[in-house]
Motif scaffolding. Structure first.
Motif, short mmCIF file in Angstrom:
data_model
loop_
_atom_site.label_atom_id
_atom_site.label_comp_id
_atom_site.label_asym_id
_atom_site.label_seq_id
_atom_site.Cartn_x
_atom_site.Cartn_y
_atom_site.Cartn_z
N SER A 40 -7.30 2.37 2.65
CA SER A 40 -6.78 1.13 2.07
C SER A 40 -7.53 -0.10 2.58
O SER A 40 -7.59 -1.11 1.88
CB SER A 40 -5.28 0.98 2.38
OG SER A 40 -5.07 0.53 3.69
N LYS A 78 -5.09 7.22 5.61
CA LYS A 78 -4.61 6.39 4.49
C LYS A 78 -4.85 4.90 4.77
O LYS A 78 -5.23 4.15 3.88
CB LYS A 78 -3.11 6.62 4.25
CG LYS A 78 -2.73 8.04 3.87
CD LYS A 78 -3.07 8.38 2.46
CE LYS A 78 -2.46 9.65 1.96
NZ LYS A 78 -2.95 10.90 2.49
N LYS A 112 0.86 -1.19 0.00
CA LYS A 112 0.00 0.00 0.00
C LYS A 112 0.90 1.24 0.00
O LYS A 112 1.25 1.77 1.05
CB LYS A 112 -0.91 0.01 1.23
CG LYS A 112 -1.66 -1.28 1.50
CD LYS A 112 -2.82 -1.43 0.56
CE LYS A 112 -3.62 -2.68 0.94
NZ LYS A 112 -4.77 -2.86 0.15
#
Length: 196
Positions: A114, A110, A73
């Motif tokens: 994800s 974030k 990621k």
């Protein structure tokens, strides 16, 4: 004796052999993805739950495994690197706390994206619940640890050796005992409403 197998027969034999093997391999692949996702959720939920206690062991452990668990990621890894770089700066610098909170918030956003979690940045930025009693206990533990450290430093210092030598000196011990006894004989000051 000659066995003549048609294409359909070969397909049945092949399916009988390959089918179970493929099922096991697919199962292993799916279990691996579930385990990876579960570990990513653990990292995210640990950081979310302890975002007000960034010095806790679990918080630090979770920060340290971000690179492993989110290695595929890139947005998470970039946010993690920015956060980690900030952690290596002087925490006493002006504005350090605000930047720490902002970078942790960015990392958590974030991660949430994800993982497919709908978490607004504002919800993450609130900081969560951290009882005042925990903060007080942590401060007390730091104070005790600091005192233990100073005591240990004193024991290892030349001043301790000098103190031990003075305590072995009978005259010095006698003068200390006399000073304490004199102090104990003095009446305690009344103070407060009884003061003159």
């Amino acid at each position: 004796m000659h066995i003549d197998l048609s294409q359909i027969d070969w397909a049945v034999v092949l399916a009988t052999i390959v089918g179970p093997i493929a099922a096991v391999l697919i199962s292993i692949f799916i279990d691996g993805r579930k385990a990876s996702r579960s570990r990513q959720h653990w990292v995210f939920s640990t950081l979310m739950g302890l975002r007000g206690a960034s010095l806790s062991q679990e918080h630090v452990r979770a920060i340290n495994v971000v690179q492993v668990e989110f290695h595929k990621k890139p947005k998470v890894i970039e946010a993690w690197k920015r956060f980690l770089n900030h952690l290596e700066t002087d925490a006493r610098a002006e504005g350090w706390d605000l930047k720490h909170r902002d970078l942790l918030n960015d990392l958590l956003v974030k991660m949430a994206v994800s993982l497919g979690i709908d978490a607004e940045a504002l919800d993450i930025a609130r900081g969560g619940y951290y009882p005042t009693a925990w903060a007080n206990r942590a401060h007390s533990e730091d104070t005790v640890l600091g005192a233990k450290t100073k005591f240990a430093q004193f024991i290892l210092s030349p001043e301790f050796d000098q103190w031990v030598q003075r305590m072995r000196d009978t005259d010095y011990r006698a003068s200390l005992i006399q000073a304490v006894n004199e102090q104990n004989r003095k009446p305690a000051p009344l103070g407060g409403i009884f003061a003159e």
